[in-house]
Design a protein around this motif. Sequence first.
Motif, mmCIF file in Angstrom:
data_model
loop_
_atom_site.group_PDB
_atom_site.id
_atom_site.type_symbol
_atom_site.label_atom_id
_atom_site.label_comp_id
_atom_site.label_asym_id
_atom_site.label_seq_id
_atom_site.Cartn_x
_atom_site.Cartn_y
_atom_site.Cartn_z
ATOM 1 N N ASP A 249 5.503 2.758 6.017
ATOM 2 C CA ASP A 249 4.427 1.828 5.675
ATOM 3 C C ASP A 249 4.090 1.844 4.194
ATOM 4 N N ASN A 250 4.444 2.904 3.477
ATOM 5 C CA ASN A 250 4.166 2.952 2.050
ATOM 6 C C ASN A 250 5.057 2.004 1.249
ATOM 7 N N THR B 198 13.631 2.219 -3.044
ATOM 8 C CA THR B 198 12.393 1.882 -3.758
ATOM 9 C C THR B 198 12.558 1.782 -5.261
ATOM 10 N N GLU C 39 7.289 11.271 1.545
ATOM 11 C CA GLU C 39 7.942 10.047 1.090
ATOM 12 C C GLU C 39 8.620 9.290 2.226
ATOM 13 N N ASN D 182 -2.666 -3.339 4.674
ATOM 14 C CA ASN D 182 -1.710 -2.380 4.099
ATOM 15 C C ASN D 182 -2.231 -1.695 2.848
ATOM 16 N N ASN D 183 -3.529 -1.799 2.580
ATOM 17 C CA ASN D 183 -4.114 -1.149 1.394
ATOM 18 C C ASN D 183 -3.422 -1.604 0.112
ATOM 19 N N TYR D 184 -3.115 -2.871 0.051
ATOM 20 C CA TYR D 184 -2.461 -3.415 -1.137
ATOM 21 C C TYR D 184 -3.501 -3.705 -2.207
ATOM 22 N N ARG E 98 6.814 -3.585 -0.767
ATOM 23 C CA ARG E 98 5.880 -3.186 -1.814
ATOM 24 C C ARG E 98 6.682 -2.776 -3.038
#
Length: 649
Positions: free
Chosen positions: A256-257, A114, A252, A490-492, A313
């Motif tokens: 999906d995050n 990430t 963490e 996805n709560n984007y 993301r």
Amino acid sequence: MKGECREEEGLGPKPVAPQQPTEEEEALIEFHRSYRDLFQFFCNNTTIHGAIRLVCSKHNRMKTAFWAVLWLCAFIMMYWQFGQLFGEYFSYPVSLNINLNSDKLVFPAVTICTLNPYRYTQVKEELEELDRITEQTLYDLYKYNSSNTLGAHPRGRRDLRETWPHPLQRLRVPAPPSGARRARSAASSVQDNNPQVNRKDWKIGFQLCNQNKSDCFYQTYSSGVDAVREWYRFHYINILSRLPDTSLSSGEDMLDNFIFACRFNQASCNQANYSHFHHPMYGNCYTFNGKNNSNLWMSSMPGIKNGLSLTLRTEQNDFIPLLSTVTGARVMVHGQDEPAFMDDGGFNLRPGVETSISMRKEALDRLGGNYGDCTKNGSEVPVENLYRSKYTQQVCIRSCFQENMIKQCGCAYIFYPLPKNAEFCDYRKHNSWGYCYYKLQDAFSSDHLGCFTKCRKPCSVTSYQLSAGYSRWPSVTSQDWIFQMLSRQNNYTINNKRNGVAKLNIFFKELKYKTNSESPSVTMVTLLSNLGSQWSLWFGSSVLSVVEMAELIFDLLVITFLMLLRRFRSRYWSPGRGGRGAQEVASNPASSFPSHFCPHSTSLSSSLPGPAISPALTAPPPAYATLGPCLSPSSLAGAHSSTYTLGKP
């Protein structure tokens, strides 16, 4: 008359003289009498070309000398070539064989990180003090105020020095000589009306000392950005060493995050297809199709639709700005049984871009042993594998550095695996580990630690050649409905738009893969063939001619030994016979001895009655021309008795 007849009859039958051999008999083992005979026999009967000319032209000395020199030169050239061939063989050269294969391929492991080491929500308490001091340092050095932290904590630089070790300082570089400065000014044709900026002569760094403060140095950087990042990273390592293991990945490990969508070969991924680990600098990392995957992915068709497709993301709202200066994601393609070294083989993904990675597999098989310095599994390498994975050169090098770090500094580097009975470095427990680490890093880079010498290359290596293509994603006409779908599913956050998403495609360009394998250039069969070719070139003969040469050398040695033995016995053994025996031997003519002389025979010439004459105590040296049969001692004894026996009166 009768008495005389009786006397004659009393004498018995007349003795029969031993039969003298009339022609030379063939012995079991024979040797030539001289070197000349041996050499003449060899030249007349050998299969080596040119040797017969040495005998046929013996009446012409010029031809004999010419052929002798020519034969000797050919002999020397042949054995010089032999030396070259043996030297090439024992240098163990290799040939590289390239093979192209086509088959179904195992899809490699893909690791994605990430680029976000820790979020503020989890380690904010541990980082608050470091962030405040860093902001104060930036203000003191560059008059930059990044937040209102200074107002909340109105403490000066002196207070910071007392509470935090190794403060970041500004160091002035010594000015160059005035003569050199004037020379540079004279060489410049453009007049500089701007004033001199003294910040160009600055260097930013922090001081490190050993245990007893007897030796100190400044770790300096010409770039203020690099200096602040390295100083922040140095203190960040100490904070990580004090955190418990449970806080490293709590909350963490939710895929999906970070990954909105995952598909391989047009099928959706599941949790069984990936594994999670945390990297101190790159944050949460996910490995797809790793060694923990029960069913490895197989690629039966090339192309973008038959590979791995990910929607990521890349939001940076919660990034650590003083540690992470880039945004996006870090990706690495590697083998299933190899660890992911994101620093060495990874590459970054850009937000708002679709990155398509096409792969081509290559395999390399090296020869070990005398043909190359490689190892099959690293068992003979004197470095412990701390990664518990397949041996690679990078695994060995990092394990070697960690081993020296523990040995010399007393603690382990947090970016590498922790060995047993060791702990990570923290200047609260090891106040001089920074001094030791940077000194050790310099020695490691110059190979004074010997890690690059100890860590040999693996004999079998599988690599993937990557080529990338980029395009804007999503497009202007499609971004509205794509962002709407991502925000609902996805709560984007729609406000981020293309700065918060990225797309990645990894696939095989073709199923053909190249295998590079080493093989010996000169084998034993090749060596024998080359030796035979040289022998035929210079002498036109075969292997049996080599046996003839060996026989010639053997005969030369035997004749030399026999000649030396004859000289030794004639010098040291003949004088011990006595004068009388020597006279008897000398009085006999040479013709009285048989052609095959036997040391048991004695003189039989005396057959008249008279005083008995004692035979010679010894015999002359035997004839070395033959080892043929001799007369038996019993027959000789009978001859003696019949000769010297007298009848009764």
